[in-house]
Scaffold this motif. Sequence first.
Motif, PDB file in Angstrom:
ATOM      1  N   MET A 147       0.840  -1.188   0.000  1.00  0.00           N
ATOM      2  CA  MET A 147       0.000   0.000   0.000  1.00  0.00           C
ATOM      3  C   MET A 147       0.878   1.242   0.000  1.00  0.00           C
ATOM      4  SD  MET A 147      -3.193   0.948   2.395  1.00  0.00           S
ATOM      5  CE  MET A 147      -2.839   2.248   3.547  1.00  0.00           C
ATOM      6  N   LYS A 148       0.449   2.255  -0.700  1.00  0.00           N
ATOM      7  CA  LYS A 148       1.182   3.511  -0.774  1.00  0.00           C
ATOM      8  C   LYS A 148       1.043   4.290   0.532  1.00  0.00           C
ATOM      9  CE  LYS A 148       2.909   3.969  -4.921  1.00  0.00           C
ATOM     10  NZ  LYS A 148       4.269   4.302  -5.140  1.00  0.00           N
ATOM     11  N   ARG A 190      -3.920  10.067   0.252  1.00  0.00           N
ATOM     12  CA  ARG A 190      -3.373   8.750  -0.041  1.00  0.00           C
ATOM     13  C   ARG A 190      -2.818   8.696  -1.459  1.00  0.00           C
ATOM     14  NH1 ARG A 190      -7.805   4.488   0.041  1.00  0.00           N
ATOM     15  NH2 ARG A 190      -8.146   5.387   2.084  1.00  0.00           N
ATOM     16  N   GLU A 191      -1.593   8.203  -1.591  1.00  0.00           N
ATOM     17  CA  GLU A 191      -1.013   7.957  -2.916  1.00  0.00           C
ATOM     18  C   GLU A 191      -1.782   6.833  -3.582  1.00  0.00           C
ATOM     19  OE1 GLU A 191       3.441   7.792  -3.536  1.00  0.00           O
ATOM     20  OE2 GLU A 191       3.282   7.675  -1.367  1.00  0.00           O
ATOM     21  N   LYS A 192      -1.959   6.963  -4.881  1.00  0.00           N
ATOM     22  CA  LYS A 192      -2.584   5.889  -5.643  1.00  0.00           C
ATOM     23  C   LYS A 192      -1.511   5.229  -6.504  1.00  0.00           C
ATOM     24  CE  LYS A 192      -6.741   6.393  -7.206  1.00  0.00           C
ATOM     25  NZ  LYS A 192      -7.790   5.697  -6.528  1.00  0.00           N
ATOM     26  N   GLU A 193      -1.650   3.946  -6.713  1.00  0.00           N
ATOM     27  CA  GLU A 193      -0.724   3.197  -7.575  1.00  0.00           C
ATOM     28  C   GLU A 193      -1.057   3.541  -9.020  1.00  0.00           C
ATOM     29  OE1 GLU A 193       1.661   1.000  -6.727  1.00  0.00           O
ATOM     30  OE2 GLU A 193       1.287   0.748  -4.593  1.00  0.00           O
ATOM     31  N   ALA A 194      -0.457   4.610  -9.528  1.00  0.00           N
ATOM     32  CA  ALA A 194      -0.808   5.042 -10.879  1.00  0.00           C
ATOM     33  C   ALA A 194       0.330   5.819 -11.511  1.00  0.00           C
ATOM     34  CB  ALA A 194      -2.056   5.928 -10.824  1.00  0.00           C
ATOM     35  N   HIS A 195       0.330   5.804 -12.824  1.00  0.00           N
ATOM     36  CA  HIS A 195       1.170   6.720 -13.584  1.00  0.00           C
ATOM     37  C   HIS A 195       0.315   7.229 -14.725  1.00  0.00           C
ATOM     38  CE1 HIS A 195       4.887   8.664 -14.533  1.00  0.00           C
ATOM     39  NE2 HIS A 195       4.586   8.482 -15.809  1.00  0.00           N
ATOM     40  N   LEU A 233       4.720  10.305  -0.978  1.00  0.00           N
ATOM     41  CA  LEU A 233       3.987  11.223  -0.128  1.00  0.00           C
ATOM     42  C   LEU A 233       4.622  11.195   1.260  1.00  0.00           C
ATOM     43  CD1 LEU A 233       1.353  12.945  -0.175  1.00  0.00           C
ATOM     44  CD2 LEU A 233       0.167  10.910   0.631  1.00  0.00           C
ATOM     45  N   TRP A 234       4.909  12.364   1.801  1.00  0.00           N
ATOM     46  CA  TRP A 234       5.447  12.446   3.159  1.00  0.00           C
ATOM     47  C   TRP A 234       4.923  13.714   3.793  1.00  0.00           C
ATOM     48  CZ3 TRP A 234      10.225  15.226   4.802  1.00  0.00           C
ATOM     49  CH2 TRP A 234      10.649  16.162   3.868  1.00  0.00           C
ATOM     50  N   GLU A 235       5.263  13.958   5.054  1.00  0.00           N
ATOM     51  CA  GLU A 235       4.656  15.053   5.813  1.00  0.00           C
ATOM     52  C   GLU A 235       4.775  16.423   5.164  1.00  0.00           C
ATOM     53  OE1 GLU A 235       8.357  15.593   8.909  1.00  0.00           O
ATOM     54  OE2 GLU A 235       7.114  13.800   8.887  1.00  0.00           O
ATOM     55  N   LYS A 236       5.821  16.683   4.393  1.00  0.00           N
ATOM     56  CA  LYS A 236       5.991  17.994   3.763  1.00  0.00           C
ATOM     57  C   LYS A 236       5.396  18.059   2.356  1.00  0.00           C
ATOM     58  CE  LYS A 236       9.791  19.375   6.656  1.00  0.00           C
ATOM     59  NZ  LYS A 236      11.104  19.952   6.751  1.00  0.00           N
ATOM     60  N   SER A 237       4.706  16.998   1.943  1.00  0.00           N
ATOM     61  CA  SER A 237       4.020  16.997   0.652  1.00  0.00           C
ATOM     62  C   SER A 237       2.692  17.727   0.720  1.00  0.00           C
ATOM     63  CB  SER A 237       3.739  15.563   0.193  1.00  0.00           C
ATOM     64  OG  SER A 237       4.913  14.826   0.058  1.00  0.00           O
TER      65      SER A 237
END
Length: 173
Positions: free
Chosen positions: A1-2, A17-22, A51-55
């Motif tokens: 999971m992202k 939430r990051e999605k598994e996509a391009h 994705l992280w806290e500063k994103s």
Amino acid sequence: MKNTLWLYKDSYQIEIREKEAHPPQVAVYLYKAEEEIKSIVLTAGGSVSSLWEKSALLDGDRLLIACGNEVFCILLPTLELLWHTQVDMATCFEIVPYQEDYITHGEVEISRLNKQGEILWQFSGKDIFVSPSERTPAFKMTPQGIDLVDFNYEEYHIDYEGKLIKWKNLYFS
């Protein structure tokens, strides 16, 4: 999971939430009393970055999110897209508030945006702004300006108007 980020604004919970996509995609879910009330999917260009806290950045009733090479600005709690701006040719790692504007740290460019998403200036170096050493941060804001280190150990000091103040090669100094 992202990766998933949780933010809190008034009585709302915000899940990003990051999605598994391009191309890169991020889903934003708005909850109240633990019940989902709205959601939106943002799709950007460029490369996928984690994705992280500063994103993400909460700024009053605005939520700014770095996704791919763009920054998206969403109005809370409606999740209305106010604007989105490409801030880098590759990917954007973080968004930082500065005075009445925002500074973004991209892989290739450092950008300053106003509250309407307009780019005020951009700065790029000889290589990507990803530090080859964990001991040396690639991006650091100071009272005097922004300290940057690229992958070739080139160090740049720029002011908050995007002008180069000082440069040196850390590897050969």
